[in-house]
Design a protein around this motif. Sequence first.
Motif, PDB file in Angstrom:
ATOM      1  N   VAL A  14     -53.909 -20.951 -71.895  1.00 24.15           N
ATOM      2  CA  VAL A  14     -54.823 -20.322 -72.572  1.00 24.15           C
ATOM      3  C   VAL A  14     -54.937 -19.179 -71.851  1.00 24.15           C
ATOM      4  O   VAL A  14     -54.668 -18.952 -70.541  1.00 24.15           O
ATOM      5  CB  VAL A  14     -56.288 -21.123 -72.395  1.00 24.15           C
ATOM      6  CG1 VAL A  14     -56.349 -22.361 -73.199  1.00 24.15           C
ATOM      7  CG2 VAL A  14     -56.301 -21.630 -70.948  1.00 24.15           C
ATOM      8  N   THR A  15     -55.115 -17.933 -72.524  1.00 29.48           N
ATOM      9  CA  THR A  15     -55.322 -16.477 -72.044  1.00 29.48           C
ATOM     10  C   THR A  15     -56.684 -15.943 -72.264  1.00 29.48           C
ATOM     11  O   THR A  15     -57.555 -16.532 -73.303  1.00 29.48           O
ATOM     12  CB  THR A  15     -54.320 -15.716 -72.765  1.00 29.48           C
ATOM     13  OG1 THR A  15     -54.672 -15.837 -74.023  1.00 29.48           O
ATOM     14  CG2 THR A  15     -52.795 -16.253 -72.552  1.00 29.48           C
ATOM     15  N   ARG A  16     -56.862 -14.832 -72.151  1.00 29.41           N
ATOM     16  CA  ARG A  16     -58.030 -14.011 -72.656  1.00 29.41           C
ATOM     17  C   ARG A  16     -58.405 -13.928 -74.100  1.00 29.41           C
ATOM     18  O   ARG A  16     -59.324 -13.925 -74.741  1.00 29.41           O
ATOM     19  CB  ARG A  16     -58.219 -12.753 -72.002  1.00 29.41           C
ATOM     20  CG  ARG A  16     -59.155 -11.875 -72.497  1.00 29.41           C
ATOM     21  CD  ARG A  16     -60.537 -12.188 -72.158  1.00 29.41           C
ATOM     22  NE  ARG A  16     -61.571 -11.249 -72.550  1.00 29.41           N
ATOM     23  CZ  ARG A  16     -62.211 -11.017 -73.820  1.00 29.41           C
ATOM     24  NH1 ARG A  16     -61.309 -12.060 -74.964  1.00 29.41           N
ATOM     25  NH2 ARG A  16     -63.108 -10.315 -74.240  1.00 29.41           N
ATOM     26  N   GLN A  17     -57.158 -13.853 -74.891  1.00 29.07           N
ATOM     27  CA  GLN A  17     -56.956 -13.882 -76.255  1.00 29.07           C
ATOM     28  C   GLN A  17     -57.747 -15.241 -76.838  1.00 29.07           C
ATOM     29  O   GLN A  17     -58.227 -15.018 -77.962  1.00 29.07           O
ATOM     30  CB  GLN A  17     -55.616 -13.802 -76.676  1.00 29.07           C
ATOM     31  CG  GLN A  17     -55.131 -14.029 -77.982  1.00 29.07           C
ATOM     32  CD  GLN A  17     -55.396 -12.802 -78.831  1.00 29.07           C
ATOM     33  OE1 GLN A  17     -55.433 -11.536 -78.200  1.00 29.07           O
ATOM     34  NE2 GLN A  17     -55.865 -12.816 -80.017  1.00 29.07           N
ATOM     35  N   THR A  18     -57.511 -16.427 -76.132  1.00 27.71           N
ATOM     36  CA  THR A  18     -58.001 -17.724 -76.940  1.00 27.71           C
ATOM     37  C   THR A  18     -59.567 -17.435 -76.899  1.00 27.71           C
ATOM     38  O   THR A  18     -60.041 -18.051 -77.723  1.00 27.71           O
ATOM     39  CB  THR A  18     -57.597 -18.730 -75.691  1.00 27.71           C
ATOM     40  OG1 THR A  18     -56.029 -18.771 -75.290  1.00 27.71           O
ATOM     41  CG2 THR A  18     -57.775 -20.234 -76.300  1.00 27.71           C
ATOM     42  N   PHE A  19     -60.214 -16.779 -76.202  1.00 28.78           N
ATOM     43  CA  PHE A  19     -61.723 -16.725 -75.954  1.00 28.78           C
ATOM     44  C   PHE A  19     -61.929 -16.016 -77.477  1.00 28.78           C
ATOM     45  O   PHE A  19     -62.769 -16.569 -78.088  1.00 28.78           O
ATOM     46  CB  PHE A  19     -62.232 -15.388 -74.915  1.00 28.78           C
ATOM     47  CG  PHE A  19     -63.646 -15.239 -75.216  1.00 28.78           C
ATOM     48  CD1 PHE A  19     -64.375 -16.216 -74.039  1.00 28.78           C
ATOM     49  CD2 PHE A  19     -63.985 -14.366 -75.814  1.00 28.78           C
ATOM     50  CE1 PHE A  19     -65.769 -15.972 -74.277  1.00 28.78           C
ATOM     51  CE2 PHE A  19     -65.411 -14.146 -75.787  1.00 28.78           C
ATOM     52  CZ  PHE A  19     -66.564 -14.788 -75.109  1.00 28.78           C
ATOM     53  N   ALA A  31     -60.982  -8.476 -68.968  1.00 28.76           N
ATOM     54  CA  ALA A  31     -59.281  -8.964 -69.429  1.00 28.76           C
ATOM     55  C   ALA A  31     -58.846  -9.831 -68.516  1.00 28.76           C
ATOM     56  O   ALA A  31     -58.028 -10.803 -69.220  1.00 28.76           O
ATOM     57  CB  ALA A  31     -58.827  -7.725 -69.458  1.00 28.76           C
ATOM     58  N   MET A  32     -59.143  -9.835 -67.530  1.00 30.80           N
ATOM     59  CA  MET A  32     -58.603 -11.054 -66.584  1.00 30.80           C
ATOM     60  C   MET A  32     -59.245 -12.148 -66.344  1.00 30.80           C
ATOM     61  O   MET A  32     -60.444 -12.337 -66.594  1.00 30.80           O
ATOM     62  CB  MET A  32     -58.418 -10.270 -65.081  1.00 30.80           C
ATOM     63  CG  MET A  32     -59.753 -10.174 -64.218  1.00 30.80           C
ATOM     64  SD  MET A  32     -60.304 -11.318 -63.042  1.00 30.80           S
ATOM     65  CE  MET A  32     -61.447 -10.859 -62.188  1.00 30.80           C
ATOM     66  N   VAL A  33     -58.609 -13.461 -66.319  1.00 35.47           N
ATOM     67  CA  VAL A  33     -59.199 -14.519 -66.275  1.00 35.47           C
ATOM     68  C   VAL A  33     -59.164 -15.049 -64.995  1.00 35.47           C
ATOM     69  O   VAL A  33     -58.054 -15.447 -64.460  1.00 35.47           O
ATOM     70  CB  VAL A  33     -58.495 -15.547 -67.526  1.00 35.47           C
ATOM     71  CG1 VAL A  33     -59.208 -17.051 -67.313  1.00 35.47           C
ATOM     72  CG2 VAL A  33     -58.594 -15.032 -68.828  1.00 35.47           C
ATOM     73  N   PRO A  34     -60.213 -15.138 -64.293  1.00 37.72           N
ATOM     74  CA  PRO A  34     -60.125 -15.840 -62.825  1.00 37.72           C
ATOM     75  C   PRO A  34     -59.734 -17.397 -62.837  1.00 37.72           C
ATOM     76  O   PRO A  34     -60.079 -18.080 -63.596  1.00 37.72           O
ATOM     77  CB  PRO A  34     -61.727 -15.827 -62.238  1.00 37.72           C
ATOM     78  CG  PRO A  34     -62.127 -14.825 -63.450  1.00 37.72           C
ATOM     79  CD  PRO A  34     -61.542 -14.855 -64.668  1.00 37.72           C
ATOM     80  N   VAL A  35     -58.849 -17.845 -61.887  1.00 35.34           N
ATOM     81  CA  VAL A  35     -58.575 -19.225 -61.708  1.00 35.34           C
ATOM     82  C   VAL A  35     -58.904 -20.001 -60.782  1.00 35.34           C
ATOM     83  O   VAL A  35     -59.067 -21.164 -60.469  1.00 35.34           O
ATOM     84  CB  VAL A  35     -56.951 -19.380 -62.252  1.00 35.34           C
ATOM     85  CG1 VAL A  35     -56.480 -19.064 -63.417  1.00 35.34           C
ATOM     86  CG2 VAL A  35     -56.295 -18.641 -61.030  1.00 35.34           C
ATOM     87  N   GLU A  46     -52.635 -13.998 -63.033  1.00 33.04           N
ATOM     88  CA  GLU A  46     -51.348 -13.301 -62.384  1.00 33.04           C
ATOM     89  C   GLU A  46     -51.093 -13.486 -60.778  1.00 33.04           C
ATOM     90  O   GLU A  46     -50.303 -12.799 -60.372  1.00 33.04           O
ATOM     91  CB  GLU A  46     -51.500 -12.033 -63.016  1.00 33.04           C
ATOM     92  CG  GLU A  46     -50.754 -11.715 -64.176  1.00 33.04           C
ATOM     93  CD  GLU A  46     -51.557 -12.101 -65.386  1.00 33.04           C
ATOM     94  OE1 GLU A  46     -52.670 -11.594 -65.689  1.00 33.04           O
ATOM     95  OE2 GLU A  46     -51.200 -12.784 -66.106  1.00 33.04           O
ATOM     96  N   GLY A  47     -52.208 -14.113 -60.315  1.00 30.67           N
ATOM     97  CA  GLY A  47     -52.396 -14.167 -58.836  1.00 30.67           C
ATOM     98  C   GLY A  47     -52.852 -12.878 -58.124  1.00 30.67           C
ATOM     99  O   GLY A  47     -52.691 -12.770 -56.814  1.00 30.67           O
ATOM    100  N   LYS A  48     -53.269 -12.149 -58.830  1.00 29.30           N
ATOM    101  CA  LYS A  48     -53.830 -10.816 -58.287  1.00 29.30           C
ATOM    102  C   LYS A  48     -55.231 -11.143 -57.665  1.00 29.30           C
ATOM    103  O   LYS A  48     -56.064 -12.118 -58.414  1.00 29.30           O
ATOM    104  CB  LYS A  48     -54.171  -9.713 -59.420  1.00 29.30           C
ATOM    105  CG  LYS A  48     -54.736  -8.421 -58.749  1.00 29.30           C
ATOM    106  CD  LYS A  48     -54.809  -7.400 -59.936  1.00 29.30           C
ATOM    107  CE  LYS A  48     -55.789  -6.229 -59.312  1.00 29.30           C
ATOM    108  NZ  LYS A  48     -56.074  -5.287 -60.355  1.00 29.30           N
ATOM    109  N   LYS A 370     -60.105  -2.980 -61.674  1.00 33.60           N
ATOM    110  CA  LYS A 370     -58.660  -2.611 -61.887  1.00 33.60           C
ATOM    111  C   LYS A 370     -58.113  -2.476 -60.466  1.00 33.60           C
ATOM    112  O   LYS A 370     -57.280  -2.818 -60.080  1.00 33.60           O
ATOM    113  CB  LYS A 370     -58.201  -1.280 -62.730  1.00 33.60           C
ATOM    114  CG  LYS A 370     -58.244  -1.474 -64.107  1.00 33.60           C
ATOM    115  CD  LYS A 370     -56.997  -0.691 -64.620  1.00 33.60           C
ATOM    116  CE  LYS A 370     -56.816  -1.144 -66.276  1.00 33.60           C
ATOM    117  NZ  LYS A 370     -57.984  -0.097 -66.821  1.00 33.60           N
ATOM    118  N   MET A 371     -59.078  -1.787 -59.561  1.00 37.93           N
ATOM    119  CA  MET A 371     -58.520  -1.546 -58.134  1.00 37.93           C
ATOM    120  C   MET A 371     -58.830  -2.782 -57.257  1.00 37.93           C
ATOM    121  O   MET A 371     -58.829  -2.517 -56.064  1.00 37.93           O
ATOM    122  CB  MET A 371     -59.355  -0.197 -57.572  1.00 37.93           C
ATOM    123  CG  MET A 371     -58.969   0.998 -58.303  1.00 37.93           C
ATOM    124  SD  MET A 371     -59.659   2.412 -57.418  1.00 37.93           S
ATOM    125  CE  MET A 371     -58.777   3.783 -58.384  1.00 37.93           C
ATOM    126  N   GLY A 372     -59.399  -3.845 -57.713  1.00 36.93           N
ATOM    127  CA  GLY A 372     -59.529  -5.070 -57.185  1.00 36.93           C
ATOM    128  C   GLY A 372     -60.931  -5.472 -56.512  1.00 36.93           C
ATOM    129  O   GLY A 372     -61.160  -6.172 -55.584  1.00 36.93           O
TER     130      GLY A 372
END
Length: 413
Positions: A14-19, A31-35, A46-48, A370-372
């Motif tokens: 699943v990705t953000r697109q699935t939403f 845009a990012m999906v926390p895991v 992505e592990g960021k 974006k910068m964390g």
Amino acid sequence: MNANLDSGVTTRPVTRQTFDEVLVPTYAPAAMVPVRAKGLDVWDQEGKRYLDFTSGIAVSSLGHCNPELVAAVTEQVNTLWHLGNGYTNEPVLRLGRALTEATFADRAFFCNSGAEANEAALKLARKYAHTKFGPHKSRIVSCLSSFHGRTLFTVSVGGQPKYTEGFEPLPPELSHIPYNDIEAARAAITDDVAAVIVEPIQGEGGVIPGDHAYLKALRELCDQTGALLVFDEVQSGVGRTGAFYAYMDTGVTPDILTSAKALGNGYPIGAMLTTEEIGMHLNVGSHGTTYGGNPLAGTVGLKVVETINTPSFLARVKEASGKIFANLEKLAGEYPQVFGKPRGLGLLIGLPMAGDYKGRSKDYTKICEKMGLMLLIAGPDVVRLAPALVVSDEQIAEADRIMREAVEAFIAG
Ligand SMILES: *Cc1c(COP(=O)(O)O)cnc(C)c1O
């Protein structure tokens, strides 16, 4: 769509697109999906890594996956989850006792969210007024820009018309007055008012602290008219402002207090606290909820209260607050064209956008992300910081570094 589960529907990535494909579009998530997350650190697919200064909107005050909470809830998960309200349970009894001993209240009602806590408070106020004074006393007074939840009653009481548009007809007998305006309160709080509901500090409405003189005036007007004073502490409560509940620093005691968000650190729980005399009006069968105060919620809430309601913990909240305020005042001083003066209480802090940058709080927080650094907004004009109350000095410094880098990129781009 019809598909058997063995077609892989539960295991496909699943990705953000699935939403956008399967959920109603009522949110516009990042845009990012926390895991996963730990403390104030969050990692995406992505592990960021991100530094979280949102705490899930002032919820995860003890940090993500707090080890003591994990241990307490794990033990309870293996012991007893749920029975329904035909039975009480030890964790909820302990939590009820802890909250009533820690506050003005003698009685608690447990539910699952802030909106439900406010719904209970408003229903109780109506019932109390009807029983004591008669059905003519039913008006609810609340403030413009306030936020009290999204059930039809609570969203109508809330002071943001954009949230009720299209949901009419709305419940009648509601009045909205400007916040921190004593004269407007005097005019609105008449003998037909059952309850006045107010946030001691407006959260969603822009992080605006209530003047103590204003809150005191509300108390006096309620006393004169027999209306009940309800403090919505869903966002401000459980240590967020550096007091266990914000009212404790105001010199004003409400008749009913609502709590949720940080009370469960991410496990859904809400509470309505009140006095014995008022609480008795929710007699057997008059109100209820299936999950409210189940053993899991009670266990989490109890551990949260035990941890946060100590003088040293609350003193550290105020110390951390002072450090963040100092950083933000410096930042706003250096970039007066972008930011106004920071405001708020404890670790609920608003940084208003200034001048040409008004309306662009989201653009700025997106650059920070974006910068964390994860930040909140409180409307289009205010950046909101609400880190976990356990935020360290190093994390405060890291957030400051990123916010400075981000403002340069913001101005340049
Ligand atoms: C978040 C919030 C609510 C609503 O709580 P939910 O758990 O989302 O229903 C109510 N009042 C205030 C002040 C809030 O900040």
